[in-house]
Write a protein that holds these residues in place. Structure first.
Motif, PDB file in Angstrom:
ATOM      1  N   PHE A   1       0.840  -1.209   0.000  1.00 17.32           N
ATOM      2  CA  PHE A   1       0.000   0.000   0.000  1.00 17.32           C
ATOM      3  C   PHE A   1       0.870   1.252   0.000  1.00 17.32           C
ATOM      4  O   PHE A   1       0.541   2.244  -0.655  1.00 17.32           O
ATOM      5  CB  PHE A   1      -0.944   0.018   1.200  1.00 17.32           C
ATOM      6  N   ALA A   2       1.993   1.206   0.714  1.00 20.13           N
ATOM      7  CA  ALA A   2       2.906   2.356   0.725  1.00 20.13           C
ATOM      8  C   ALA A   2       3.496   2.577  -0.666  1.00 20.13           C
ATOM      9  O   ALA A   2       3.637   3.722  -1.117  1.00 20.13           O
ATOM     10  CB  ALA A   2       4.013   2.141   1.754  1.00 20.13           C
ATOM     11  N   LEU A   3       3.832   1.495  -1.362  1.00 20.99           N
ATOM     12  CA  LEU A   3       4.357   1.610  -2.724  1.00 20.99           C
ATOM     13  C   LEU A   3       3.296   2.150  -3.688  1.00 20.99           C
ATOM     14  O   LEU A   3       3.622   2.786  -4.683  1.00 20.99           O
ATOM     15  CB  LEU A   3       4.848   0.256  -3.232  1.00 20.99           C
ATOM     16  N   LEU A   4       2.027   1.858  -3.381  1.00 26.63           N
ATOM     17  CA  LEU A   4       0.912   2.289  -4.226  1.00 26.63           C
ATOM     18  C   LEU A   4       0.212   3.520  -3.643  1.00 26.63           C
ATOM     19  O   LEU A   4      -0.984   3.713  -3.866  1.00 26.63           O
ATOM     20  CB  LEU A   4      -0.096   1.141  -4.384  1.00 26.63           C
ATOM     21  N   ALA A   5       0.958   4.321  -2.922  1.00 28.98           N
ATOM     22  CA  ALA A   5       0.385   5.500  -2.264  1.00 28.98           C
ATOM     23  C   ALA A   5      -0.441   6.320  -3.249  1.00 28.98           C
ATOM     24  O   ALA A   5      -0.037   6.543  -4.391  1.00 28.98           O
ATOM     25  CB  ALA A   5       1.491   6.359  -1.669  1.00 28.98           C
ATOM     26  N   GLY A   6      -1.628   6.697  -2.799  1.00 29.21           N
ATOM     27  CA  GLY A   6      -2.511   7.493  -3.650  1.00 29.21           C
ATOM     28  C   GLY A   6      -3.532   6.657  -4.400  1.00 29.21           C
ATOM     29  O   GLY A   6      -4.463   7.191  -4.997  1.00 29.21           O
ATOM     30  N   ILE A   7      -3.361   5.342  -4.399  1.00 31.09           N
ATOM     31  CA  ILE A   7      -4.329   4.461  -5.055  1.00 31.09           C
ATOM     32  C   ILE A   7      -5.253   3.897  -3.978  1.00 31.09           C
ATOM     33  O   ILE A   7      -4.798   3.290  -3.008  1.00 31.09           O
ATOM     34  CB  ILE A   7      -3.634   3.321  -5.821  1.00 31.09           C
TER      35      ILE A   7
END
Length: 125
Positions: A58-64
């Motif tokens: 989720f941190a890598l996909l921040a904003g999604i």
């Protein structure tokens, strides 16, 4: 030796079983982790279904938004339970670990407390 030294094990793939492309089933690293734990050793499992791996993603996909994320895998007790645990959709691939199962998927899922959002026949075309 590891038990005597009171060493902690880090198991970075908690899967118990994997299925190769030819359908051959093999034990996976999670079996070693579970065995070490049964012997009295301390084990930190890292990976699906444990929340820490999802939080990293989720941190890598921040904003999604989580509503736009779907975990895909072939294992009910790691892939699908993990997705269920963090509140994201999941797609269960029927062509992997479960490919030769004679038990209906709905029955297997209910017995494990796992609920895939979708099912797909395989990872290939």
């Amino acid at each position: 030796d590891c038990l005597r030294a009171n060493l902690k094990m880090y198991c970075v793939n908690p899967d118990l079983l994997v299925v190769r492309q030819d359908g051959t089933k093999m034990l996976c690293a999670g079996v070693i982790g579970e065995h070490y734990q049964q012997l009295g050793g301390t084990v930190e499992f890292i990976g699906k279904p444990y929340a820490a791996v999802y939080e990293h993603c989720f941190a890598l996909l921040a904003g999604i938004a989580k509503e736009k994320i779907c975990a895909v895998g072939d294992n009910l007790d790691t892939d699908i339970l993990g997705a269920n645990g963090v509140g994201i959709d999941s797609a269960l691939c029927l062509g992997g670990v479960l490919m030769n199962s004679t038990t209906p998927i709905a029955e297997l899922a209910a017995s494990m407390g796992a609920q895939p959002t979708y099912t797909i026949p395989s990872f290939g075309s």
